[in-house]
Design an enzyme around this catalytic site. Structure first.
Site, PDB file in Angstrom:
ATOM      1  N   ASN A   1     -35.911 -13.610  32.919  1.00  0.00           N
ATOM      2  CA  ASN A   1     -35.079 -13.849  31.733  1.00  0.00           C
ATOM      3  C   ASN A   1     -33.623 -13.610  32.090  1.00  0.00           C
ATOM      4  O   ASN A   1     -33.288 -12.606  32.727  1.00  0.00           O
ATOM      5  CB  ASN A   1     -35.479 -12.892  30.600  1.00  0.00           C
ATOM      6  CG  ASN A   1     -34.919 -13.344  29.269  1.00  0.00           C
ATOM      7  OD1 ASN A   1     -35.292 -14.408  28.769  1.00  0.00           O
ATOM      8  ND2 ASN A   1     -34.002 -12.583  28.712  1.00  0.00           N
ATOM      9  N   GLU A   2     -32.801 -14.540  31.748  1.00  0.00           N
ATOM     10  CA  GLU A   2     -31.346 -14.388  31.872  1.00  0.00           C
ATOM     11  C   GLU A   2     -30.927 -13.563  33.092  1.00  0.00           C
ATOM     12  O   GLU A   2     -30.348 -12.474  32.956  1.00  0.00           O
ATOM     13  CB  GLU A   2     -30.764 -13.794  30.589  1.00  0.00           C
ATOM     14  CG  GLU A   2     -30.909 -14.727  29.405  1.00  0.00           C
ATOM     15  CD  GLU A   2     -30.122 -14.281  28.185  1.00  0.00           C
ATOM     16  OE1 GLU A   2     -29.816 -13.072  28.073  1.00  0.00           O
ATOM     17  OE2 GLU A   2     -29.816 -15.133  27.339  1.00  0.00           O
TER      18      GLU A   2
ATOM     19  N   CYS B   1     -26.325  -6.073  42.400  1.00  0.00           N
ATOM     20  CA  CYS B   1     -26.775  -4.787  42.925  1.00  0.00           C
ATOM     21  C   CYS B   1     -26.056  -4.571  44.256  1.00  0.00           C
ATOM     22  O   CYS B   1     -25.901  -5.513  45.040  1.00  0.00           O
ATOM     23  CB  CYS B   1     -28.285  -4.837  43.137  1.00  0.00           C
ATOM     24  SG  CYS B   1     -28.924  -3.410  44.027  1.00  0.00           S
TER      25      CYS B   1
ATOM     26  N   CYS C   1     -26.923  -2.032  46.498  1.00  0.00           N
ATOM     27  CA  CYS C   1     -27.689  -1.023  47.231  1.00  0.00           C
ATOM     28  C   CYS C   1     -27.629  -1.324  48.739  1.00  0.00           C
ATOM     29  O   CYS C   1     -27.207  -2.409  49.143  1.00  0.00           O
ATOM     30  CB  CYS C   1     -29.133  -1.021  46.737  1.00  0.00           C
ATOM     31  SG  CYS C   1     -30.060  -2.452  47.291  1.00  0.00           S
TER      32      CYS C   1
ATOM     33  N   CYS D   1     -29.133  -4.706  49.647  1.00  0.00           N
ATOM     34  CA  CYS D   1     -28.303  -5.873  49.301  1.00  0.00           C
ATOM     35  C   CYS D   1     -27.120  -5.990  50.259  1.00  0.00           C
ATOM     36  O   CYS D   1     -26.772  -7.089  50.707  1.00  0.00           O
ATOM     37  CB  CYS D   1     -27.785  -5.769  47.862  1.00  0.00           C
ATOM     38  SG  CYS D   1     -29.067  -6.080  46.632  1.00  0.00           S
TER      39      CYS D   1
ATOM     40  N   GLU E   1     -33.204 -20.562  23.678  1.00  0.00           N
ATOM     41  CA  GLU E   1     -33.029 -19.551  22.623  1.00  0.00           C
ATOM     42  C   GLU E   1     -31.846 -19.931  21.749  1.00  0.00           C
ATOM     43  O   GLU E   1     -30.872 -20.506  22.231  1.00  0.00           O
ATOM     44  CB  GLU E   1     -32.709 -18.176  23.215  1.00  0.00           C
ATOM     45  CG  GLU E   1     -33.822 -17.499  23.956  1.00  0.00           C
ATOM     46  CD  GLU E   1     -33.378 -16.118  24.484  1.00  0.00           C
ATOM     47  OE1 GLU E   1     -32.423 -15.533  23.942  1.00  0.00           O
ATOM     48  OE2 GLU E   1     -33.984 -15.658  25.459  1.00  0.00           O
TER      49      GLU E   1
ATOM     50  N   LYS F   1     -33.963  -4.662  16.530  1.00  0.00           N
ATOM     51  CA  LYS F   1     -34.642  -4.659  15.228  1.00  0.00           C
ATOM     52  C   LYS F   1     -33.825  -5.339  14.137  1.00  0.00           C
ATOM     53  O   LYS F   1     -34.345  -5.668  13.079  1.00  0.00           O
ATOM     54  CB  LYS F   1     -35.029  -3.244  14.816  1.00  0.00           C
ATOM     55  CG  LYS F   1     -33.892  -2.264  14.661  1.00  0.00           C
ATOM     56  CD  LYS F   1     -34.436  -0.881  14.292  1.00  0.00           C
ATOM     57  CE  LYS F   1     -33.345   0.163  14.212  1.00  0.00           C
ATOM     58  NZ  LYS F   1     -32.770   0.498  15.537  1.00  0.00           N
TER      59      LYS F   1
ATOM     60  N   HIS G   1     -31.951  -8.188  14.810  1.00  0.00           N
ATOM     61  CA  HIS G   1     -31.623  -9.545  15.250  1.00  0.00           C
ATOM     62  C   HIS G   1     -32.358 -10.559  14.371  1.00  0.00           C
ATOM     63  O   HIS G   1     -33.513 -10.350  14.009  1.00  0.00           O
ATOM     64  CB  HIS G   1     -32.057  -9.728  16.714  1.00  0.00           C
ATOM     65  CG  HIS G   1     -31.448 -10.925  17.374  1.00  0.00           C
ATOM     66  ND1 HIS G   1     -31.865 -12.206  17.117  1.00  0.00           N
ATOM     67  CD2 HIS G   1     -30.436 -11.032  18.264  1.00  0.00           C
ATOM     68  CE1 HIS G   1     -31.127 -13.054  17.833  1.00  0.00           C
ATOM     69  NE2 HIS G   1     -30.254 -12.354  18.539  1.00  0.00           N
TER      70      HIS G   1
HETATM   71  C1  GAL Z   1     -30.798 -13.257  24.842  1.00  0.00           C
HETATM   72  C2  GAL Z   1     -32.027 -12.667  25.501  1.00  0.00           C
HETATM   73  C3  GAL Z   1     -33.110 -12.366  24.479  1.00  0.00           C
HETATM   74  C4  GAL Z   1     -32.525 -11.635  23.311  1.00  0.00           C
HETATM   75  C5  GAL Z   1     -31.396 -12.432  22.735  1.00  0.00           C
HETATM   76  C6  GAL Z   1     -30.719 -11.809  21.546  1.00  0.00           C
HETATM   77  O1  GAL Z   1     -29.671 -13.156  25.632  1.00  0.00           O
HETATM   78  O2  GAL Z   1     -32.559 -13.555  26.452  1.00  0.00           O
HETATM   79  O3  GAL Z   1     -34.114 -11.605  25.099  1.00  0.00           O
HETATM   80  O4  GAL Z   1     -32.072 -10.380  23.724  1.00  0.00           O
HETATM   81  O5  GAL Z   1     -30.395 -12.588  23.717  1.00  0.00           O
HETATM   82  O6  GAL Z   1     -29.627 -12.571  21.107  1.00  0.00           O
END
Ligand code: GAL
Length: 680
Positions: free
Chosen positions: A155-156, A161, A163, A166, A309, A358, A360
């Site tokens: 995800n995103e 890093c 370390c 890296c 999203e 919670k 969002h």
């Molecule tokens: C995105 C993320 C989601 C959620 C969303 C909230 O950036 O991929 O998991 O956090 O934002 O806006």
């Protein structure tokens, strides 16, 4: 233009979003209710498994897939397809605590504690092997599950890093790229301030004064993410070679070179969270979103992209985030489809009860039923999208290209001077995109490394960094009849951020027929005037205002179309044109007001007869975008004003695909309303 659907064999646009059943396993009644609500909202796909690692492997090598079996089977029976995520976006505690190397180090070498998400080390062999293992388990188990249509990797991806693993990989990467320390020092211009390296082992990335090094780090990190994605992909492709993979990008986020990263993916997707209703002009927010949609549309032009999203209502992370006003959920969803998305997906289906998100926005709120404004609007859009499957396989054909480069954004951002505030690279590109958007003219927003043939007009705002071959390809583009617009802050440095010798705009000097002798950088309250030359062919407004950047230009083969009105360079060219070969190259030497930019492009739109989605002028704040599919041409007409408008349709006759009504003469649109037209 023929475009492959994002997911093979798709017959419907995808509608749904992130769904986290693992948060509700203790409440089977809620999971059951979710299925009813999904059906009611016309949701046909959900993304499952993002951040579910702790529920899939609660202890090392102890896998618990039974709940996911039930969820996937239930969804399948209920008519929903599944985008299955690999869980690497957040690491479980056992993994982070037992193997500290999976946690990132900050630039000063401090190991981060286990916290948050999106913060695993991309190099760690332990993380890579644990991810490969759980991905293999998932892929093997669900390979033939009829609900599964797409893999959502992690995800995103974001951040860096530093370390030891890296840094060692970075030093090896430098050695492979530069072969010798001397070559590297030369590329980094590191004798400056006595920073020359004696060996690759001396390299760190703390020092922000070595710009070539900063670029190298970002290029390395891009490749490191790509190789991490390859590790994620290997088991998925082994067990499910028929399924495409994607990962979700974040707009113009620039820690990595996104277009390069896209090469590891089958499908491009992004998460769009515009700041609607925050007091800025609504249609400008829409135009900015359209610009980013077009970037993603063009990243893989032969395959549709996915809106992975968006929020059904508000976000919870912006300083303030207002709920989408009535109509905006629908309008912004249709906007994505208009620009070539095969989906409208939300974060999230059901609002989480606790922890960071919670508050969002979600399709299903804490109240738990369907009698909310947001749910009703979401369900109504779901029903409408059901009618729009006809656009699948459809693309956009554009005669205008606007160049937007990630490494160019890096180089402009890191440069100390010539101006250190309001550099506004993306905003400048947007300002040059806006006149086309307002006219309903499609624009491909592409990288400078892409093929330029096939376009009539190419716009290169602030192309500070010219990568190898770009100037030559621009030359060929113009020679073959293309029209090129280049602005101030272009042609200054090469791909290592070393300035071109011999005068700006470097390798574009001859093509443009100019030399930029110096740059005037104006303060906040200072203005310069741009005065059109009498009889100039651009029909520029009488006098326009320039601000912030004003190049002092000498003509070397070009003609001046407008001159500066004041200061020591009064009378010097502010806009130039050079006709060469079969084409024309313009240079816009200053950062101008919107009236200037609109006049410039209005002229070029007319002169080059650039096709509009709808003939004639559109009311301000309204745009029209065309998506061509096998079943016909679909014109999305969208009103981003809060108030109603009438869109003139000249003599053409259309059918509104969403209402199945005929439209003639003018199309009335309420505030935040949209229609999808097909010529009859
Ligand atoms: C995105 C993320 C989601 C959620 C969303 C909230 O950036 O991929 O998991 O956090 O934002 O806006």
């Amino acid at each position: 233009m023929k475009v492959q659907p994002a997911t093979p064999g798709a017959k419907r646009l995808l509608y749904g979003g992130d769904y986290n059943p693992e948060q509700w396993l203790h409440a089977p009644d809620i999971l059951q209710e979710d299925l009813r609500l999904m059906k009611l909202a016309h949701i046909n796909v959900v993304t499952v498994g993002v951040f579910a690692w702790a529920s899939l492997e609660p202890q090392q090598d102890h896998f618990t897939f039974d709940w996911l079996d039930r969820v996937l089977d239930g969804l399948e029976k209920n008519g929903q397809k599944v985008i299955l995520a690999t869980p690497s976006g957040a690491k479980p505690n056992w993994l982070a605590l037992k193997y500290p190397e999976v946690r990132r180090c900050t630039a000063d070498g401090t190991r981060e504690p286990q916290q948050g998400r999106h913060n695993h080390c991309m190099t760690s062999p332990v993380y890579r092997s644990r991810v490969a293992l759980i991905n293999a388990k998932l892929a093997e188990r669900y390979a033939r599950h009829p609900a599964l249509i797409l893999w959502h990797i992690s995800n995103e991806f974001g951040g860096y890093c530093y370390c030891p693993l890296c840094m060692a990989a970075f030093r090896q990467w430098l050695e492979a790229r530069y072969q010798s320390v001397e070559n590297m020092n030369q590329a980094f211009w590191s004798k400056f301030w006595s920073h020359a390296f004696g060996s690759f082992d001396e390299v760190t990335v703390i020092d922000k004064s070595i710009h070539g090094l900063e670029l190298a780090w970002k290029r390395f990190m891009t490749e490191q993410v790509m190789s991490f994605i390859e590790v994620e992909k290997a088991p998925l492709k082994k067990f499910t070679p028929h399924l495409p993979v994607t990962t979700n990008f974040m707009g113009l986020y620039d820690a990595y070179d996104y277009p390069q990263m896209a090469q590891t993916l089958d499908v491009v997707s992004w998460d769009s969270y515009p700041h609607w209703h925050d007091g800025a002009c609504e249609w400008r927010t829409a135009c900015q979103t359209a610009f980013t949609h077009d970037i993603y549309r063009c990243m893989k032009p032969d395959r549709a992209w996915l809106l992975m999203e968006s929020t059904p209502s508000n976000t919870n992370w912006a300083p303030i985030s207002r709920p989408k006003r009535p109509g905006v959920l629908r309008l912004s969803g249709l906007q994505a489809i208009a620009h070539g998305s095969d989906s409208v997906l939300y974060f999230q289906f059901r609002k989480s009860r606790g922890s960071y998100e919670k508050f969002h926005g979600a399709v299903v709120d804490h109240v738990g039923h369907e009698h909310t404004r947001v749910f009703k609007e979401a369900a109504a859009l779901g029903a409408e999208l059901g009618e729009l499957g006809v656009v699948l396989g459809g693309g956009t054909s554009s005669q205008v290209a606007l160049l937007y480069d990630w490494p160019n954004a890096w180089a402009i951002a890191q440069a100390a001077g010539p101006r250190n505030m309001d550099k506004d690279y993306a905003a400048t590109c947007l300002a040059h995109y806006e006149p086309f958007w307002l006219s309903g003219i499609a624009v491909d927003v592409i990288e400078s490394t892409r093929d330029f043939s096939g376009y009539k007009l190419m716009v290169a705002p602030m192309l500070y960094m010219l990568r190898p071959g770009v100037a030559e390809r621009m030359q060929a583009f113009v020679a073959a009849g293309g029209t090129l617009v280049v602005t101030y802050m272009s042609g200054i440095a090469d791909e290592n951020d070393l300035c071109f010798l011999g005068g700006w705009p470097g390798p574009l000097k001859d093509l443009l027929g100019i030399w930029v002798q110096e740059q005037d950088i104006l303060g906040d309250h200072q203005k310069q005037s741009v005065v059109p030359v009498v009889g100039n062919p651009l029909a520029l407004p009488a006098v326009s205002q320039a601000r912030q950047y004003c190049d002092v230009v000498e003509l070397q083969g070009a003609e001046a179309l407008a001159l500066y009105g004041a200061d020591f360079y009064a009378g010097k060219p502010a806009v130039t044109r050079r006709r060469t070969g079969k084409g024309t190259a313009y240079y816009v030497a200053s950062r101008n007001d919107d009236a200037f930019t609109l006049a410039l492009y209005s002229h070029l739109i007319k002169d080059l007869a650039l096709p509009r989605a709808i003939p004639g002028e559109l009311p301000p704040g309204v745009t029209a975008q065309r998506r061509s599919a096998e079943s016909g041409e679909f014109i999305f007409v969208m009103n981003f004003n809060e108030v109603a408008v009438e869109v003139p349709l000249a003599t053409a006759q259309y059918r509104n695909v969403l209402t199945n009504r005929r439209v003639k003469g003018a199309l009335p649109l309420a505030g935040f309303d949209a229609a999808v037209l097909q010529a009859v």
